[in-house]
Motif scaffolding. Structure first.
Motif, mmCIF file in Angstrom:
data_model
loop_
_atom_site.group_PDB
_atom_site.id
_atom_site.type_symbol
_atom_site.label_atom_id
_atom_site.label_comp_id
_atom_site.label_asym_id
_atom_site.label_seq_id
_atom_site.Cartn_x
_atom_site.Cartn_y
_atom_site.Cartn_z
ATOM 1 N N ALA A 131 46.690 28.183 31.893
ATOM 2 C CA ALA A 131 46.011 29.023 31.063
ATOM 3 C C ALA A 131 46.634 30.221 30.469
ATOM 4 O O ALA A 131 46.489 30.661 29.288
ATOM 5 N N ASP A 132 47.535 30.711 31.173
ATOM 6 C CA ASP A 132 48.404 32.141 30.652
ATOM 7 C C ASP A 132 49.044 31.655 29.654
ATOM 8 O O ASP A 132 49.253 32.590 28.515
ATOM 9 N N ALA A 133 49.795 30.413 29.380
ATOM 10 C CA ALA A 133 50.598 30.104 28.495
ATOM 11 C C ALA A 133 49.805 29.734 27.245
ATOM 12 O O ALA A 133 50.158 30.199 25.994
ATOM 13 N N HIS A 134 48.394 29.342 27.284
ATOM 14 C CA HIS A 134 47.812 29.241 26.145
ATOM 15 C C HIS A 134 47.177 30.630 25.673
ATOM 16 O O HIS A 134 47.243 30.886 24.229
ATOM 17 N N VAL A 135 46.710 31.471 26.581
ATOM 18 C CA VAL A 135 46.211 32.841 26.071
ATOM 19 C C VAL A 135 47.429 33.902 25.709
ATOM 20 O O VAL A 135 47.247 34.300 24.666
#
Length: 423
Positions: A131-135
């Motif tokens: 999720a961190d990579a996406h956001v």
């Protein structure tokens, strides 16, 4: 005055319209980007209680980072063809459901330990990394072709997540510490707050951010320069062409610099962001929980206070670059500043071994101050002078090196375990 002259005069105010609201929304979107993960770090004392033999502060960080870095590398390589709207919405939704999963594990097992529960926690922490990579990559790339003030607000929100949860942790510990199962009650409250914040970010990004006038203007400008990543956001905001059709990209710039060319031109900035986070994560949070000694006046509050102090100074430092006269923009100056921070390693070692808690709090304050200030300086200066598609790509590349630095720092953090008994 002619109609043409009137439109020219009104353009500057139109492009600034909604700027303050956009800064506020960016701050909350930054908060949601890391609040779940920072909650995990801040409730480390709880996980040390139920998983005392598994080094949770270090292991959970080491689980998180490969998934964040691997996902970010893939997304960065393909960023020009990825729909930013879907990317960010997926990231915030995944944060929300993963945090809910952690809460359900704790509720279902009544705060039980054991390897099975620990593996379950690790699975959801890995999801945090994805999720961190996406956001973080999606928002940083998107904001790289917008106003530096929006980037600064987003980065301040990232840091605010740490300061907020650290402050709440101190409050919940003080309130619940003397009650039955008080530590667990505070943790449940933490996770519930994180779930609410992530859900709020989903709503803000889906229905508010893209509709603000300044954001619509900058995204339309980016599309006119050949950016494909903003098309869905523009359509969702109802951007129309003169003939009433949904806004389509006006041109595709085949002369856009490749990722390799961008990286070669900005390798010093990439190294800056990498070195910053190598140093910071080699100390925070594992060293603060496990290597600062036990015999202090603050007792079991000591690690929590150190984490809170770091987060508060990191947050305050991210507003300093807004003062133009003290913002560091020199490429050599930024590199020298990032390299000089490695002098903190022997300082932390000898302070933990021989110093008192006052000196340790001072060092942690300086660690947070330099991390926040230099991060904002690098990420706001690096995209200057490029077209929107290149700025988006460069923002993604910077996040790749940021996460690589975090991963390297977490790995190096395990070296502090050597001679741990001497602290």
């Amino acid at each position: 005055m002619s109609n043409g002259d009137s439109s020219i005069v009104s353009t500057p105010s139109r492009t600034e319209q909604g700027k303050f609201k956009a800064m506020v929304v960016c701050w909350f979107l930054g908060l949601g980007c890391l609040i779940s993960w920072n909650s995990m770090l801040t409730i480390g004392d709880y996980y040390y209680q139920i998983f005392p033999s598994y080094h949770p502060a270090r292991v959970l960080t080491l689980v998180y980072q490969p998934f964040a870095l691997g996902s970010m590398a893939i997304l960065s390589y393909n960023e020009a063809n990825i729909d930013t709207r879907k990317r960010n919405m997926f990231g915030y939704a995944l944060f929300c459901f993963s945090t809910l999963g952690l809460l359900l594990i704790d509720v279902a097992t009544s705060g039980g330990g054991g390897i099975g529960n620990y593996i379950g926690v690790c699975v959801f922490v890995a999801a945090f990394g994805v999720a961190d990579a996406h956001v973080q990559g999606g928002m940083t790339g998107d904001l790289s072709f917008m106003s530096p003030h929006l980037m600064q607000s987003f980065l301040a929100g990232l840091s605010a997540s740490g300061a907020l949860v650290a402050g709440l942790r101190l409050v919940t510990k003080a309130v619940f510490d003397q009650t039955d199962n008080g530590l667990r009650k505070g943790v449940i409250l933490f996770l519930a707050i994180s779930i609410f914040c992530e859900f709020l970010c989903v709503l803000l990004y889906a229905f508010v951010f893209g509709r603000l006038p300044i954001v619509k203007h900058l995204r339309r400008k980016a599309a006119s320069e050949g950016s494909r990543t903003v098309s869905a956001d523009l359509a969702a905001a109802g951007i129309k062409t003169a003939d009433g059709e949904n806004f389509l990209l006006l041109q595709v710039d085949d002369d856009r610099l490749s990722n390799k060319q961008l990286l070669l031109q900005n390798i010093d900035y990439a190294l800056d962001i990498y070195l910053l986070h190598v140093l910071t994560l080699s100390i925070f949070p594992g060293f603060l929980y496990e290597n600062t000694g036990k015999n202090h006046g603050l007792g079991e509050w000591y690690a929590l206070v150190l984490v809170a102090v770091y987060n508060v100074w990191d947050l305050m430092a991210r507003y300093i670059p807004m003062i133009e006269c003290i913002r560091l923009e020199s490429r050599k100056g930024l590199l020298y500043a990032c390299l000089s921070r490695f002098l903190l390693i022997p300082c932390f070692y000898f302070t933990a071994k021989y110093g008192d808690q006052g000196w340790m709090i001072f060092l942690v304050s300086f660690l947070g101050l330099t991390n926040g200030y230099l991060t904002v300086c690098v990420l706001t200066v690096a995209p200057r002078g490029y077209k929107a598609p290149e700025q988006n790509a460069l923002g993604n590349l910077m996040v790749v090196f940021l996460l690589a630095g975090i991963f390297s720092g977490v790995a190096l953090d395990w070296l502090w375990l050597i001679g741990n008994t001497s602290f």
